[in-house]
Design a protein around this motif. Structure first.
Motif, PDB file in Angstrom:
ATOM      1  N   GLN A 116      15.380  14.304 -41.574  1.00 36.52           N
ATOM      2  CA  GLN A 116      14.368  13.729 -42.468  1.00 36.52           C
ATOM      3  C   GLN A 116      13.715  14.757 -43.387  1.00 36.52           C
ATOM      4  O   GLN A 116      13.215  14.405 -44.441  1.00 36.52           O
ATOM      5  CB  GLN A 116      13.281  13.022 -41.644  1.00 36.52           C
ATOM      6  N   TYR A 117      13.704  16.007 -43.004  1.00 32.62           N
ATOM      7  CA  TYR A 117      13.012  17.013 -43.814  1.00 32.62           C
ATOM      8  C   TYR A 117      14.006  17.747 -44.704  1.00 32.62           C
ATOM      9  O   TYR A 117      13.882  17.809 -45.904  1.00 32.62           O
ATOM     10  CB  TYR A 117      12.284  17.987 -42.890  1.00 32.62           C
ATOM     11  N   TYR A 118      15.052  18.257 -44.071  1.00 35.28           N
ATOM     12  CA  TYR A 118      16.052  18.988 -44.861  1.00 35.28           C
ATOM     13  C   TYR A 118      17.030  18.042 -45.549  1.00 35.28           C
ATOM     14  O   TYR A 118      17.622  18.372 -46.560  1.00 35.28           O
ATOM     15  CB  TYR A 118      16.835  19.965 -43.967  1.00 35.28           C
ATOM     16  N   GLY A 119      17.212  16.839 -44.960  1.00 34.95           N
ATOM     17  CA  GLY A 119      18.084  15.850 -45.584  1.00 34.95           C
ATOM     18  C   GLY A 119      19.487  15.843 -45.004  1.00 34.95           C
ATOM     19  O   GLY A 119      19.863  16.696 -44.202  1.00 34.95           O
ATOM     20  N   THR A 120      20.244  14.841 -45.422  1.00 35.15           N
ATOM     21  CA  THR A 120      21.668  14.795 -45.066  1.00 35.15           C
ATOM     22  C   THR A 120      22.457  14.825 -46.374  1.00 35.15           C
ATOM     23  O   THR A 120      21.980  14.377 -47.414  1.00 35.15           O
ATOM     24  CB  THR A 120      22.028  13.534 -44.259  1.00 35.15           C
ATOM     25  N   PHE A 121      23.657  15.330 -46.280  1.00 35.58           N
ATOM     26  CA  PHE A 121      24.412  15.649 -47.502  1.00 35.58           C
ATOM     27  C   PHE A 121      25.836  15.129 -47.379  1.00 35.58           C
ATOM     28  O   PHE A 121      26.310  14.841 -46.281  1.00 35.58           O
ATOM     29  CB  PHE A 121      24.410  17.167 -47.709  1.00 35.58           C
ATOM     30  N   PHE A 122      26.473  15.034 -48.521  1.00 34.64           N
ATOM     31  CA  PHE A 122      27.880  14.657 -48.478  1.00 34.64           C
ATOM     32  C   PHE A 122      28.665  15.584 -49.397  1.00 34.64           C
ATOM     33  O   PHE A 122      28.372  15.688 -50.587  1.00 34.64           O
ATOM     34  CB  PHE A 122      28.068  13.200 -48.902  1.00 34.64           C
ATOM     35  N   PRO A 123      29.662  16.284 -48.847  1.00 31.02           N
ATOM     36  CA  PRO A 123      30.445  17.181 -49.686  1.00 31.02           C
ATOM     37  C   PRO A 123      31.418  16.396 -50.566  1.00 31.02           C
ATOM     38  O   PRO A 123      32.035  15.434 -50.093  1.00 31.02           O
ATOM     39  CB  PRO A 123      31.234  18.019 -48.676  1.00 31.02           C
ATOM     40  N   LYS A 124      31.510  16.807 -51.818  1.00 28.47           N
ATOM     41  CA  LYS A 124      32.477  16.173 -52.718  1.00 28.47           C
ATOM     42  C   LYS A 124      33.880  16.403 -52.139  1.00 28.47           C
ATOM     43  O   LYS A 124      34.218  17.517 -51.773  1.00 28.47           O
ATOM     44  CB  LYS A 124      32.351  16.829 -54.099  1.00 28.47           C
ATOM     45  N   GLY A 125      34.646  15.314 -52.024  1.00 26.83           N
ATOM     46  CA  GLY A 125      35.991  15.460 -51.447  1.00 26.83           C
ATOM     47  C   GLY A 125      35.984  15.275 -49.937  1.00 26.83           C
ATOM     48  O   GLY A 125      37.027  15.384 -49.298  1.00 26.83           O
ATOM     49  N   GLY A 126      34.802  15.015 -49.355  1.00 31.01           N
ATOM     50  CA  GLY A 126      34.735  14.764 -47.908  1.00 31.01           C
ATOM     51  C   GLY A 126      34.386  16.009 -47.109  1.00 31.01           C
ATOM     52  O   GLY A 126      34.320  17.119 -47.646  1.00 31.01           O
ATOM     53  N   MET A 127      34.186  15.797 -45.811  1.00 35.51           N
ATOM     54  CA  MET A 127      33.738  16.894 -44.942  1.00 35.51           C
ATOM     55  C   MET A 127      34.750  18.042 -44.908  1.00 35.51           C
ATOM     56  O   MET A 127      34.375  19.204 -44.764  1.00 35.51           O
ATOM     57  CB  MET A 127      33.529  16.373 -43.508  1.00 35.51           C
ATOM     58  N   TYR A 128      36.012  17.703 -45.049  1.00 35.69           N
ATOM     59  CA  TYR A 128      37.032  18.744 -44.966  1.00 35.69           C
ATOM     60  C   TYR A 128      36.860  19.789 -46.077  1.00 35.69           C
ATOM     61  O   TYR A 128      37.338  20.921 -45.945  1.00 35.69           O
ATOM     62  CB  TYR A 128      38.437  18.114 -45.010  1.00 35.69           C
ATOM     63  N   SER A 129      36.153  19.413 -47.149  1.00 35.59           N
ATOM     64  CA  SER A 129      35.936  20.407 -48.225  1.00 35.59           C
ATOM     65  C   SER A 129      35.129  21.600 -47.732  1.00 35.59           C
ATOM     66  O   SER A 129      35.164  22.661 -48.352  1.00 35.59           O
ATOM     67  CB  SER A 129      35.144  19.843 -49.398  1.00 35.59           C
TER      68      SER A 129
END
Ligand SMILES: Cc1cc2nc3c(=O)[nH]c(=O)nc-3n(C[C@H](O)[C@H](O)[C@H](O)COP(=O)(O)OP(=O)(O)OC[C@H]3O[C@@H](n4cnc5c(N)ncnc54)[C@H](O)[C@@H]3O)c2cc1C
Length: 493
Positions: A216-229
Motif C-alpha cells: 500500500q505504501y510502496y505500491g505494486t508494479f508490472f514490468p513491461k513484457g511481464g515478470m520475466y523481463s
C-alpha cells in the motif's frame, strides 16, 4: 593485480544480483547454472500463442532492481521498464462480495468502509502501524546480516529492540487482525499477507502485519513484457558488465581445502576460485555439494514455506470483471481443500490466485483470449500423491471459478500446463519445492534462517530465498546486496 575470482552456483534472481554487484566491485565473476536459462523460479513459458510467467506474479519494491543498474552506471530504461498499478488486486468472496484494492491508501480505506463493517479511519490506523513496524525493523531484519555482531551495535537495532513491545512478536498475525477488525471478510483479507512469505496467519508473528505496508505504501508494479523481463533485464546487464555465464553446468561439489572454499566441481571438471557463493537452496547445498562437511542441522530442520500448484490456462474468452491480479477467497477452506493437507501439516489459506498478464500485455494471448495463471498454495513435496491432488484441485478450482464468474470455464481452456511442488523442486533444486525457503511460522524464524556466509568455511557465502533475509524477489535481491557487502568488508575494498 590479478582480479579475485568468484564462482556463483545458480543464476536465480539472487545469483544475478550478487554477480552484478561483485563484478562492479572489481571481481571476476563466473555463474554456473544447471539449467539452460537464467532466472530460476522467475522464468516463462510459451505455448500455442500464449505466454505465461511461471513463478512470481507480484512485483514490489522495484527500487532494489533499480539499484543494480545504478551501481553499474547503466540506464535502467535501456533494459527494463515497469509501471505502477492503480489497482493492486480484485477480491472475490464466496458470499458475492467483490472488493477492489486500490493502491491509493485513502481510496482503499474509503472503498473498504463502503463494503466491510469498518471505518475508513480504522484502516488508516492499521496501515500507519504497519508502516511503523516496517520502519523500525527493515534495516535490522532485511538489509543487514543478522549474524554479525556489528549489526547489533547500530542505532537502528537498539531502537527496534527498545520498541519490541510495539512489534506484536508475541502474538500471531491472525490475532492482530482479529483484534483490529470485526468483519470476517476483512480479517481474511489482512490474514492473506502471510502467504507473501509462505507462512500461516495462525502461526506467523503479528509483526508480519507490516507486509500490507509494502503493497500500500510502496505500491505494486508490472514490468513491461511481464515478470520475466526482470530476469531478462538483469541477465543482460550482467553480460554487459562482463559477468560470465556457464549454462547447463550443474555444480556437483564445493571444493574445500584447509577450511576454505577453493572452487567447485562441475561436469567432472575442477574450477578454482577465491570465493564461492551458493544461490542453490541451502538444504541441498549442504546435502549434495558439501557432503563431507557438518551441516547446521537445526537450520536444515526448519519447517519450509508453502509450495504451489499452478495451472497455466489459455482461455478463449475475455472476462472484463477480472484484472491483472485476482483473488478468490474460500469461506471454509479447511472443508474445501482438506484433501491437500495431512493432519500434521499447517493449513495455509488455499486462496485461488488468478493472474492474467494479457490484461496488460496484448502479446501474451491471442485476440479475445486470456492467459490465466491459476495458483493455490499447497504444502511442500513429501511424496504425496500429487497426480491425485492435481486432479481433485482442478475440479474444485473449475467449479468455484465457474460458480463465481457465472460461466463454465472448462470448455474455454485451449492450452494447459501444470507446475507442482515436484517440478518446482526438480527445476530449481528448492528443497520440497518451497517457494520462499524456510517459513516464518515462529518468532525466531528470522534468526534461524541460514546466514549469508558460512560460519565454518572461509570464502563460502550464500544468497537466495532459502537464506537470510528470506524469499520473494525483493528479499532475494537484498541477499545479493548483503553478500556483496560482506565480501567487500572481508577484502577491505
Ligand atoms: C509459483 C511461484 C510464485 C511466486 N510468487 C512470487 C511473487 O508473486 N512475488 C515474489 O516476490 N516472489 C514470488 N515467488 C518467490 C520467488 O520466485 C523466489 O523467492 C525467487 O525467485 C528465488 O530466487 P533465488 O535467487 O533464491 O533462486 P531460484 O529461483 O531458486 O533459482 C536457483 C537457481 O540455482 C540453480 N541451481 C541450483 N542448484 C544448482 C547447482 N548445483 N548447480 C548449478 N545451478 C544450480 C537452479 O537451476 C536455479 O536456476 C514465487 C515463486 C514461485 C515458484
Amino acid at each position: 593485480m590479478q582480479k579475485k575470482k568468484v564462482i556463483i552456483i545458480g543464476a536465480g534472481i539472487a545469483g544475478l544480483a550478487s554477480a552484478i554487484r561483485l563484478q562492479n566491485l572489481g571481481f571476476e565473476v563466473e555463474v554456473y547454472e544447471a539449467n539452460s536459462y537464467p532466472g530460476g523460479k522467475l522464468t516463462e513459458i510459451h505455448k500455442n500463442g500464449y505466454r505465461f510467467d511461471c513463478g512470481p506474479s507480484l512485483f514490489t519494491m522495484p527500487q532494489f532492481v533499480e539499484e543494480l543498474f545504478e551501481v553499474s552506471g547503466k540506464k535502467i530504461s535501456e533494459y527494463f521498464e515497469y509501471i505502477k498499478k492503480d489497482i493492486v488486486c480484485n477480491y472475490f468472496y464466496e458470499d458475492g462480495t467483490r472488493f477492489t484494492a486500490f493502491a491509493d491508501q485513502e481510496k482503499f480505506a474509503e472503498t473498504a468502509s463502503n463494503i466491510f463493517e469498518v471505518e475508513a479511519s480504522q484502516i488508516s490506523r492499521y496501515f500507519k502501524k504497519s508502516k511503523q513496524k516496517y520502519d523500525l525493523t527493515s534495516s535490522l531484519f532485511l538489509e543487514k546480516s543478522l549474524h554479525k555482531l556489528s549489526t547489533y551495535f547500530s542505532k537502528d537495532t537498539v531502537k527496534a529492540i527498545t520498541r519490541i513491545n510495539h512489534l506484536d512478536v508475541n502474538t500471531t498475525l491472525h490475532a492482530v487482525n482479529k483484534k483490529q477488525f470485526k468483519d470476517k471478510r476483512l480479517i481474511q483479507f489482512f490474514d492473506r499477507f502471510a502467504t507473501y512469505n509462505g507462512s500461516s496467519p495462525y502461526l506467523t508473528p503479528g509483526i508480519m502485519s507490516m507486509i500490507p505496508h509494502l503493497e500500500q505504501y510502496y505500491g505494486t508494479f508490472f514490468p513491461k513484457g511481464g515478470m520475466y523481463s526482470i530476469t531478462k533485464g538483469l541477465y543482460q546487464l550482467a553480460l554487459d558488465i562482463g559477468v560470465t555465464f556457464c549454462f547447463g553446468n550443474k555444480v556437483d561439489k564445493i571444493l574445500i581445502e584447509n577450511g576454505k572454499a577453493i572452487g567447485v566441481l562441475s561436469r567432472s571438471i575442477t574450477i578454482e576460485a577465491d570465493i564461492v557463493i551458493s544461490n542453490m537452496d541451502v538444504v541441498p547445498t549442504y546435502r549434495k555439494l558439501l557432503i563431507d562437511q557438518k551441516a547446521p542441522e537445526k537450520t536444515m530442520k526448519q519447517p519450509r514455506s508453502s509450495s504451489a500448484l499452478i495451472f497455466y490456462w489459455g482461455i478463449k474468452h475475455s472476462f472484463p470483471e477480472l484484472d491483472l491480479h485476482n483473488i478468490f477467497f474460500s469461506e471454509d477452506y479447511r472443508k474445501e481443500f482438506e484433501y491437500i493437507f495431512s493432519k500434521k501439516q499447517v493449513i495455509h489459506d488455499p486462496t485461488i490466485y488468478v493472474n492474467i498478464t494479457s490484461k496488460n500485455e496484448s502479446n501474451d494471448a491471442p485476440d479475445h483470449c486470456e492467459n490465466w495463471f491459476v495458483m493455490i498454495n499447497v504444502p511442500g513435496n513429501e511424496g504425496q500423491d500429487w497426480d491425485k491432488i492435481i486432479e481433485i484441485s482442478k475440479k474444485n478450482i473449475l467449479k468455484k471459478l465457474s460458480r463465481i464468474l457465472k460461466k463454465d470455464i472448462e470448455p474455454l481452456i485451449e492450452v494447459e500446463e501444470i507446475l507442482d511442488p515436484r517440478k518446482i523442486e526438480s527445476n530449481t533444486q528448492s528443497y520440497q519445492g518451497s517457494l520462499y525457503g524456510s517459513s516464518s511460522n515462529n518468532k525466531y524464524a528470522a534468526f534461524l534462517r541460514h546466514p549469508n556466509f558460512s560460519q565454518k568455511i572461509r570464502d563460502l557465502y550464500f544468497c537466495g530465498g532459502s537464506v537470510h533475509p528470506g524469499g520473494g524477489i525483493p528479499l532475494c535481491l537484498l541477499s545479493g546486496k548483503i553478500v556483496s557487502e560482506l565480501i567487500q568488508n572481508e577484502y577491505s575494498l
